[in-house]
Motif scaffolding. Structure first.
Motif, mmCIF file in Angstrom:
data_model
loop_
_atom_site.group_PDB
_atom_site.id
_atom_site.type_symbol
_atom_site.label_atom_id
_atom_site.label_comp_id
_atom_site.label_asym_id
_atom_site.label_seq_id
_atom_site.Cartn_x
_atom_site.Cartn_y
_atom_site.Cartn_z
ATOM 1 N N ARG A 20 0.553 -2.091 -9.436
ATOM 2 C CA ARG A 20 1.068 -1.212 -8.384
ATOM 3 C C ARG A 20 0.765 -1.735 -6.988
ATOM 4 N NH1 ARG A 20 -2.320 3.958 -9.851
ATOM 5 N NH2 ARG A 20 -3.875 2.289 -9.756
ATOM 6 N N LEU A 75 -4.213 8.188 -7.596
ATOM 7 C CA LEU A 75 -2.786 8.196 -7.895
ATOM 8 C C LEU A 75 -2.522 7.328 -9.119
ATOM 9 C CD1 LEU A 75 -1.190 7.905 -4.331
ATOM 10 C CD2 LEU A 75 -1.085 9.868 -5.848
ATOM 11 N N HIS A 94 -0.196 7.509 -11.347
ATOM 12 C CA HIS A 94 1.196 7.293 -11.715
ATOM 13 C C HIS A 94 1.726 6.004 -11.073
ATOM 14 C CE1 HIS A 94 1.500 9.296 -7.783
ATOM 15 N NE2 HIS A 94 2.639 8.651 -7.665
ATOM 16 N N ASP A 95 2.888 5.601 -11.471
ATOM 17 C CA ASP A 95 3.488 4.367 -10.970
ATOM 18 C C ASP A 95 4.007 4.580 -9.558
ATOM 19 O OD1 ASP A 95 4.096 1.681 -11.406
ATOM 20 O OD2 ASP A 95 6.186 2.167 -11.834
ATOM 21 N N PHE A 96 3.538 3.795 -8.639
ATOM 22 C CA PHE A 96 4.018 3.851 -7.264
ATOM 23 C C PHE A 96 3.805 2.489 -6.625
ATOM 24 C CE2 PHE A 96 -0.436 4.348 -6.786
ATOM 25 C CZ PHE A 96 -0.790 4.104 -5.469
ATOM 26 N N ARG A 97 4.444 2.269 -5.500
ATOM 27 C CA ARG A 97 4.329 0.997 -4.800
ATOM 28 C C ARG A 97 3.294 1.124 -3.701
ATOM 29 N NH1 ARG A 97 8.179 -1.208 -0.179
ATOM 30 N NH2 ARG A 97 7.359 -3.338 0.041
ATOM 31 N N TYR A 98 2.326 0.219 -3.699
ATOM 32 C CA TYR A 98 1.214 0.270 -2.747
ATOM 33 C C TYR A 98 1.052 -1.126 -2.152
ATOM 34 C CZ TYR A 98 -3.520 1.732 -1.134
ATOM 35 O OH TYR A 98 -4.636 2.067 -0.397
ATOM 36 N N ASP A 122 6.878 6.071 2.415
ATOM 37 C CA ASP A 122 6.714 7.523 2.514
ATOM 38 C C ASP A 122 5.483 7.879 3.338
ATOM 39 O OD1 ASP A 122 8.821 8.321 0.522
ATOM 40 O OD2 ASP A 122 7.534 7.108 -0.768
ATOM 41 N N ALA A 145 1.774 12.610 -2.507
ATOM 42 C CA ALA A 145 2.473 12.034 -3.662
ATOM 43 C C ALA A 145 3.526 11.008 -3.247
ATOM 44 C CB ALA A 145 3.112 13.151 -4.500
ATOM 45 N N PRO A 146 3.142 9.993 -2.513
ATOM 46 C CA PRO A 146 4.130 9.012 -2.051
ATOM 47 C C PRO A 146 4.596 8.102 -3.188
ATOM 48 C CG PRO A 146 1.927 8.254 -1.491
ATOM 49 C CD PRO A 146 1.767 9.635 -2.090
ATOM 50 N N SER A 147 5.850 7.676 -3.109
ATOM 51 C CA SER A 147 6.338 6.667 -4.051
ATOM 52 C C SER A 147 6.169 5.268 -3.476
ATOM 53 C CB SER A 147 7.811 6.922 -4.386
ATOM 54 O OG SER A 147 8.604 6.884 -3.206
ATOM 55 N N ALA A 148 6.023 5.188 -2.159
ATOM 56 C CA ALA A 148 5.779 3.906 -1.493
ATOM 57 C C ALA A 148 4.759 4.139 -0.392
ATOM 58 C CB ALA A 148 7.065 3.337 -0.914
#
Length: 268
Positions: free
Chosen positions: A90, A62, A64-68, A109, A40-43
């Motif tokens: 994202r 994933l 959900h909103d995250f930075r990739y 992360d 579950a990384p945010s970045a």
């Protein structure tokens, strides 16, 4: 590894994505995506993203909103990946060298890489860069192909080309994609780069294709082995020879054979 081993240009990226991804990469991409989703990384940073097999799988896993950030050394491969993914706020795409990542310290992360580290000229340096951009509790997740004898179609193609060009056999598949499988060496390289918590898992699977001809076409014309063949003789004749070898061993209809990889998880 020669410089030519890293050249994925011309028609290779398209063939690679259209045929190679479903033939050998998709199942492992889904595996990487499941493991990344569990973190579950945010970045998230992906290195050696190629044509985006993992990128697409992770983006689907994933929601959900995250930075990739997806990177690759080869712009032509990254262009295919961005086109296949389509608009996704994202994800950002960036050309980058894994041994000199253009990111700040402790920025991500997690870092993932599918079947890319075998192409790094200095793996310890690339691993150290990965550790640098990871947060202190971050995770580096990647996979590599096992020895070529455990990856049957690649081995079949290499043997057939060895018979066709006995004085100078094309060895790209054995040398590079299947050349970094020694678990002790992988572990030692990671430890030299500063990783301490390391697990290595063997993961077999099956490669499937509708015909032997498609297998031969993909290996001979959708990888840098194409350049090796073209410097030695006729590309189509070599492709036909590989197809005949696979047909003789696996039959003339739909074919399947074992593939095997190592999945590595490393933390500082």
């Amino acid at each position: 590894m020669s410089d030519a081993d890293k050249v994925f240009a011309g028609s290779i990226p398209g063939i690679y994505d259209t045929y190679f991804v479903p033939m050998i990469f998709s199942e492992y991409a889904d595996d990487i995506a499941r493991r990344v989703a569990a973190l579950a990384p945010s970045a998230l940073l992906e290195i050696a993203a190629g044509t985006g097999a993992v990128t697409r799988a992770v983006a689907a896993a994933l929601p959900h909103d995250f930075r990739y950030v997806a990177t690759d050394l080869n712009d032509p491969m990254l262009a295919v990946a961005a086109r296949r993914q389509g608009e996704d706020h994202r994800i950002s795409w960036r050309q980058a060298d894994a041994s000199s990542l253009p990111f700040g310290d402790a920025e991500f992360d997690a870092v993932c890489c599918q079947f890319g580290v075998m192409f790094f000229p200095d793996r310890v340096k690339a691993y150290a860069e990965t550790k640098r951009v990871l947060k202190p509790n971050g995770t580096f997740l990647f996979n590599v192909w096992d020895r070529i004898e455990e990856n049957i179609f690649a081995h079949d193609a290499t043997l057939a080309l060895g018979e066709l060009f006995p004085d100078d056999p094309p060895r790209f598949m054995a040398r590079t994609p299947h050349g970094y499988f020694d678990q002790a060496i992988i572990r030692a390289d990671l430890e030299r780069a500063g990783f301490r918590d390391i697990t290595i898992e063997m993961r077999p699977a099956l490669s499937r294709a509708p015909t032997p001809d498609l297998v031969a076409f993909t290996y001979c014309q959708g990888t840098p082995m194409r350049g090796e063949i073209e410097t030695r003789g006729d590309l189509q004749a070599a492709t036909d020879a590989v197809a005949e070898a696979i047909r003789a061993r696996h039959g003339s209809g739909p074919v399947e054979a074992k593939i095997q990889a190592l999945v590595i998880t490393a933390r500082p």
